[in-house]
Each structure stands twice: as C-alpha cells, then as structure tokens.
Design an enzyme around this catalytic site. Sequence first.
Site, PDB file in Angstrom:
ATOM      1  N   LYS A  22     -29.262  13.595 -28.024  1.00 30.29           N
ATOM      2  CA  LYS A  22     -28.175  12.581 -27.146  1.00 30.29           C
ATOM      3  C   LYS A  22     -28.443  11.512 -25.988  1.00 30.29           C
ATOM      4  CE  LYS A  22     -25.890  13.870 -23.217  1.00 30.29           C
ATOM      5  NZ  LYS A  22     -24.617  14.275 -22.752  1.00 30.29           N
ATOM      6  N   CYS A 117     -19.854  14.176 -16.934  1.00 34.21           N
ATOM      7  CA  CYS A 117     -19.938  15.331 -15.783  1.00 34.21           C
ATOM      8  C   CYS A 117     -19.837  15.069 -14.830  1.00 34.21           C
ATOM      9  CB  CYS A 117     -21.779  16.503 -16.074  1.00 34.21           C
ATOM     10  SG  CYS A 117     -22.101  17.223 -16.868  1.00 34.21           S
ATOM     11  N   ARG A 122     -23.451   9.355  -8.445  1.00 36.00           N
ATOM     12  CA  ARG A 122     -23.759   9.039 -10.279  1.00 36.00           C
ATOM     13  C   ARG A 122     -22.724   7.415 -10.080  1.00 36.00           C
ATOM     14  NH1 ARG A 122     -23.427  12.174 -15.660  1.00 36.00           N
ATOM     15  NH2 ARG A 122     -25.642  13.336 -15.079  1.00 36.00           N
ATOM     16  N   PRO A 123     -23.136   6.912  -9.128  1.00 38.40           N
ATOM     17  CA  PRO A 123     -21.999   5.295  -9.197  1.00 38.40           C
ATOM     18  C   PRO A 123     -22.785   4.437 -10.507  1.00 38.40           C
ATOM     19  CG  PRO A 123     -23.308   4.801  -7.521  1.00 38.40           C
ATOM     20  CD  PRO A 123     -23.707   6.903  -8.304  1.00 38.40           C
ATOM     21  N   ASP A 125     -22.828   1.086  -9.381  1.00 37.04           N
ATOM     22  CA  ASP A 125     -22.717   0.117  -8.975  1.00 37.04           C
ATOM     23  C   ASP A 125     -24.361  -1.364  -9.016  1.00 37.04           C
ATOM     24  OD1 ASP A 125     -24.632   1.634  -7.675  1.00 37.04           O
ATOM     25  OD2 ASP A 125     -23.596   1.159  -5.582  1.00 37.04           O
ATOM     26  N   LEU A 126     -25.399   0.111  -9.547  1.00 36.06           N
ATOM     27  CA  LEU A 126     -26.378  -1.163 -10.266  1.00 36.06           C
ATOM     28  C   LEU A 126     -25.926  -1.592 -11.932  1.00 36.06           C
ATOM     29  CD1 LEU A 126     -29.516   2.334  -9.293  1.00 36.06           C
ATOM     30  CD2 LEU A 126     -29.297  -0.206  -8.308  1.00 36.06           C
ATOM     31  N   ASP A 308     -32.543  17.605 -15.922  1.00 34.12           N
ATOM     32  CA  ASP A 308     -31.393  17.613 -17.043  1.00 34.12           C
ATOM     33  C   ASP A 308     -32.234  18.945 -16.665  1.00 34.12           C
ATOM     34  OD1 ASP A 308     -29.244  16.162 -17.085  1.00 34.12           O
ATOM     35  OD2 ASP A 308     -30.230  15.083 -18.699  1.00 34.12           O
ATOM     36  N   VAL A 330     -32.498  14.042  -7.902  1.00 35.68           N
ATOM     37  CA  VAL A 330     -32.602  12.783  -8.617  1.00 35.68           C
ATOM     38  C   VAL A 330     -30.886  12.830  -8.252  1.00 35.68           C
ATOM     39  CG1 VAL A 330     -32.243  11.822 -11.118  1.00 35.68           C
ATOM     40  CG2 VAL A 330     -34.002  13.257 -10.943  1.00 35.68           C
TER      41      VAL A 330
END
Length: 423
Positions: A22, A117, A122-123, A125-126, A308, A330
């Site tokens: 996936k 999710c 989990r921004p 901005d990067l 994960d 993470v």
Amino acid sequence: MEVIQVKKSLNLKGEVKIDGAKNSALPIIAASLLGTEPIILEDVPKLKDVSIILKVLEELGSKVTYLDKNKVEIDSSNVNNSVTPHELMNKMRASFLVMGPLLTRLGQTKTYLPGGCAIGSRPVDLHLKGFKALGAEIESTDEKIEAIAKDGLIGGEIYLDFPSVGATQNIMMAATMAKGETVIENAAKEPEIVDLASFLNKLGAKVRGAGTSTIRIVGVDKLHGARHTIIPDRIEAATFMVASAITRGDVTVKNCISSHIMPIIAKLREVGCEVIENEDEDSIRVIATGRLKGTKIKTLPYPGFPTDVQAQFMALMTVCKGQSSVEETVFENRFMHVEQLQKMGAAIATEGNEASIAGVDSLQGATVKSTDLRAGAALILAGLVADGTTNVTDIYHIDRGYDDIVSKFKKLGANIERIEIED
C-alpha cells in the site's frame, strides 16, 4: 454494525500470499500524474486507500482503467485540473502526495489538508519546506494549501529535519521536472522510496541515491509512460509472521522480500521462533513451538524496527513469558491499542512513549475497537489466542491496509468471520 469476529485459533498453518505494498502503491499512483503517456501498474492492492487516490486522479483528469483485479492503467495525458477534491482529500492522508506531481507539471496546485489515521500530528510542514526550497510560493490556512511556481520549479538543496517518508516522496516527485539538480539530505531510506525512484526512472526521470540518506534528482523536460510492478507489502508480511508466532503456528509467507523486514526476522528469532528465509522463492517460514519469551523493541525509521508493526508485536508480547518493553520514537499517540488490549486482560503500563508489558498466561475475548489500521490488525492477533470470542469494531480502518484479511486468515485455519452484530 459490521465487526470482525475472532475465536481462539491456535497453531495456524499453511501459506499466505502477500499483496503489493500500500505504502508503495499510493505514491506511485500519485506519480502517475507526471506521465504524458499511459502507465500500467501491476500488483496494485485492492484497498480503500488505493481506490480513494485513484478517484482523486480521476477528478484531476486522469483516465483510470482496471485491466484485472490487481492491474491498473492510468492515462494522465489530459490532466489540467490543479485543485484537489476536498471530500476525497479529507478521507486519506496519502492523498497529499498528489501535490508534488501537480506542482511540477502544472506550475500550481491547491489542496485540502488530508485525513487518515489519527496518529499524532503527522504534519505536512516538511513537504512544504521542500516545495519552498524548489522556489514555490506557499499560502496556507487551517484547511487548505496553495502552492504556485509561475516560472516552474528550480532545483535546490533540502535538509529534512526528520527522514519523513511522505516528504521525501513528495519532494522527489516535484523535483523530477524542476530545472537543474535537487539534493535531499536526511532522506527516508524505506524500500517504498526505492520503488518510487525505480518507477520515476522508468518514466524518464533521473533519480539517484534512493535507499541512502542523500537522494539526487536532475530535472528533465517531460516524463512518458511505463509498466511497473509494486513491491510486496512488508507490513502485511510482518503481520502474518507475527500471527504464526502468537498462535504457535507454522506459516509460510509468500511474495515477500526478507531484506525489507530484517528487524522483524531478528526479533521473532529473539523471542524463540524458527525463521527460515528462502530468497529464491521470496518466502519466509515462521515456526513457533511452546511459549515464547519477552523482548524489547524500539521503533525507528527504516532500516530500524517499523512503527507499523509495533502494535502487532505488542499483541505478541502480551502472552510472551516475562517482561517486554516498547519504545515508540516515530509517531506520538501510537499506543491507542493499549487500552483495547487491556480490555482483553493484557498487563501493559505506559508512560510517555514507552510501554512495559508483563506477559500473561491467557487473554480473554472482548468487544474491542480498531482505533487505527495497525491497531486493528493487533486486535485480530490477540483474538486468535484469547479465550472466548473477540469482536473487533471500526473495521474500516483495517480495510484501509489489508485486502481480504479474513479469508487469508481462514486459509491458515483461523476461526474468523466478518459479521453484523447489533450496536
């Protein structure tokens, strides 16, 4: 409501074939926006997230045709819409990956902030930092982001503060048609990054260094069509390997690449499993007899232990002998499965990003909630060894990342069904 109902099913046995990844299919489908000729993708998993991103492409002007269950043709030659559909973007985080391809091909894109999710912040901005380094002007609100590169993107140097997989992928795709060379430092090294680079190069891109911390992309004028097979899903493979371990089974996982899951292999051996790798057949056999022993895991970016698989491994630890511990480095807020495992009798204590687990002799069936994709898988694993009946709710999360997980477990001898129960 629909639930996955699991009853105690020890000693799973047999073979299971792993689908395409996936986390590779999603960026590669997004990258299909770059090609001006038809693209054929094979081993595309039939998942909710995949169908969402294909719908996003159709809304943008791509023609999507299923040639068979896992083979898709995508023709993006007529794409001219740079505004992503709000209702689809809201359903899945990876839909944000269309931003890089649209920006480099059309010179602009307007997109809505994604869903998916709910694991920490989990921004994005990067991703935006990378686009700015390539000369894009960014305007953003809480809901939407607009990026414009009137005269096209220009190659630049980008240092990622964290080796984000999504940011690495989005910047790679944006850089394929930027003028000059782009260098991404502290890039993610995941196999899915390597697969994307391989696909981009088939389209005519010039990407070097994927799989290392420094990726170099020399921009080209245009990209064409290609045929590509998605790599196997290492997270699905790991899930079934842990299923063999927790049920004291003998399961052979087919269509998996052992070098992609070395931490899982190492940790399963550490707890007492026999793991037999067959690289000629791309298969891994996991044999577990007797009670396994506790261990420690610490999640890290690839090639470390994958976040994960943290939830699935924690389910295993709940019934291992002695103490185990998990350190999650993470993602924040990735212990939502702990409360659900505790409902089944697991002895888990958490503090910050660390969890300590005291192995118990047995778990008890309960009605538990799938709080995210991998938590759902972990609860199925726990249900396989719990006394009584376990009903896993909110299974739409599981459908986002596993195709037909119930029938795959059934083939291994599990007592598992999708059924309707009263709320």
